[in-house]
Enzyme design. Structure first.
Site, PDB file in Angstrom:
ATOM      1  N   HIS A  24      42.641  47.891  66.983  1.00 28.35           N
ATOM      2  CA  HIS A  24      43.357  47.031  67.934  1.00 28.35           C
ATOM      3  C   HIS A  24      42.741  47.107  69.330  1.00 28.35           C
ATOM      4  O   HIS A  24      42.257  48.152  69.764  1.00 28.35           O
ATOM      5  CB  HIS A  24      44.834  47.418  67.973  1.00 28.35           C
ATOM      6  N   ASP A  59      57.378  56.806  48.310  1.00 25.63           N
ATOM      7  CA  ASP A  59      56.619  55.561  48.252  1.00 25.63           C
ATOM      8  C   ASP A  59      57.529  54.444  47.742  1.00 25.63           C
ATOM      9  O   ASP A  59      58.302  54.639  46.798  1.00 25.63           O
ATOM     10  CB  ASP A  59      55.425  55.754  47.298  1.00 25.63           C
ATOM     11  N   TYR A  91      46.913  38.987  54.282  1.00 21.99           N
ATOM     12  CA  TYR A  91      47.980  39.682  54.998  1.00 21.99           C
ATOM     13  C   TYR A  91      49.126  38.713  55.306  1.00 21.99           C
ATOM     14  O   TYR A  91      50.291  38.971  54.973  1.00 21.99           O
ATOM     15  CB  TYR A  91      47.417  40.289  56.286  1.00 21.99           C
ATOM     16  N   GLY A  96      38.202  34.852  61.048  1.00 27.56           N
ATOM     17  CA  GLY A  96      39.649  34.757  60.857  1.00 27.56           C
ATOM     18  C   GLY A  96      40.464  34.780  62.132  1.00 27.56           C
ATOM     19  O   GLY A  96      41.694  34.734  62.075  1.00 27.56           O
ATOM     20  N   PHE A 144      54.236  39.020  67.423  1.00 23.44           N
ATOM     21  CA  PHE A 144      52.924  38.696  67.971  1.00 23.44           C
ATOM     22  C   PHE A 144      52.183  40.041  68.104  1.00 23.44           C
ATOM     23  O   PHE A 144      52.258  40.850  67.196  1.00 23.44           O
ATOM     24  CB  PHE A 144      53.069  37.831  69.235  1.00 23.44           C
ATOM     25  N   ALA A 178      57.353  49.292  56.446  1.00 23.56           N
ATOM     26  CA  ALA A 178      56.228  49.831  55.670  1.00 23.56           C
ATOM     27  C   ALA A 178      55.378  48.712  55.082  1.00 23.56           C
ATOM     28  O   ALA A 178      55.859  47.920  54.275  1.00 23.56           O
ATOM     29  CB  ALA A 178      56.775  50.712  54.543  1.00 23.56           C
TER      30      ALA A 178
END
Ligand code: UDP
Length: 327
Positions: free
Chosen positions: A189, A51, A141, A284, A169, A74
């Site tokens: 998605h 991690d 994000y 959003g 994109f 990551a």
């Protein structure tokens, strides 16, 4: 030949970058905590499970391999989730990168290729986005990715490292040889959801908003084939290895496709109906996000090769039909 630490190398874009690195003669060392990655996606080089927030785990991987450069994939990457649990995004994306950059500094590694996002631009003022547009993210994000961009600039200025920032994109498609592909749990998605609907794995796809100021009323996005993204990363790495300076580049195809166009193309590719219903807007979502620059071509000689919508959906469908990675 370079040895490259690939954080998030078990994930969607990271695993395709590992394949491209190996094909170009480099050694990808995957560092992944498997929070969202797949063991079956690690097949192009050694694995170090760990991690980013664990400095000892990072020290171990830097000690075990003579790392020449880092590719940093990551991260948490769902806009909607980032609004609900922002601190998880700040922890993983900002604190995780801080820990990585500290480890790189401890071990004298200064070159990094970083996965950023067009979400750092926020609501576009014009019809296309270029690298000189203002960055004003509208969700946690995008904020976390922009903060990392600034951290990279400060680190390079102080310690003399160099970086290539890629603002993606919409990544789409899968490895044309069906070795690896897109798989998220839960899936959010558009293209994989549409293919799930085609295959009967979900009842239908909901079109999020049909009243946008676009020709067919649905959102327009710039989809870019994941193998084109991977190719850009190898070029960015080689630019840094050759002593090139820091860059920030958009990676898009320059073409926009509406949600309806994606659904229609999926029906044409699969020869099957796509059960779909119209629904309300998703909070959003900007109406149109399209990359409007040839800067990545000018600086890296990169051009998308598989990023026409039909090819991306064909590759995604071929991968979908393999059944994907084992859990
Ligand atoms: N979308 C949709 N239905 C879905 C998922 C996505 O209409 O079930 C739309 C979404 O509103 C956006 C586009 O498809 O306009 C691409 O969304 P995705 O989540 O794939 O990527 P994003 O643009 O959010 O990174």
């Amino acid at each position: 030949m370079a040895t490259v630490l690939v954080t998030g190398g078990a994930g969607y874009v990271g695993s395709h970058a590992c394949k491209a690195l190996k094909a170009a003669g480099h050694v990808p060392v995957v560092f992944d905590n498997f929070s969202t990655g797949w063991r079956g996606a690690v097949r192009y080089g050694p694995l170090a499970e760990g991690d980013l927030l664990d400095p000892a785990a990072l020290d171990r991987v830097f000690a075990a391999h003579a790392i020449d450069a880092v590719m940093h994939f990551a991260a948490l990457s769902y806009v909607g989730e980032s609004v609900r649990v922002p601190l998880a995004y700040w922890r993983n994306n900002l604190a995780g990168t801080l820990s990585l950059l500290e480890a790189m500094t401890r071990h004298g590694v200064g070159r990094i290729v970083f996965s950023s996002t067009c979400a750092t631009y926020g609501e576009p003022a014009g019809t296309v986005l270029t690298e000189t547009d203002a960055q004003a993210p509208i969700n946690p994000y995008g904020q976390s990715k922009l903060a990392v961009e600034r951290m990279l600039a400060d680190t390079a200025a102080a310690h003399g490292g160099s970086h290539v920032i890629f603002r993606y994109f919409n990544a789409a498609g899968a490895d044309p040889y069906r070795e690896i592909g897109e798989q998220h749990v839960p899936e959010t998605h558009l293209i994989p959801l549409v293919l799930d609907a085609v295959a009967g794995k979900r009842a239908r796809i909901t079109v999020f908003g049909t009243d946008y100021p676009t020709p067919d009323g649905t959102c327009i996005r710039d989809y870019i084939h994941v193998t084109d993204l991977a190719d850009a990363h190898v070029r960015g790495l080689e630019h840094l290895l050759a002593g090139g300076g820091s860059l920030a580049l958009n990676l898009g195809s320059g073409s926009g496709h509406s949600v309806r166009a994606v659904i229609e193309t999926a029906a044409a590719v699969t020869g099957l109906p796509v059960p779909a219903e119209d629904g309300p807007r998703r909070p959003g979502d900007p109406a149109r996000l399209v990359s409007g620059s040839g800067l990545a071509e000018a600086r890296l000689g990169w051009r998308p090769r598989r990023s026409d919508l039909r090819t991306m959906i064909e590759d995604a469908w071929a991968w979908h039909r393999t059944g994907g990675f084992e859990a």
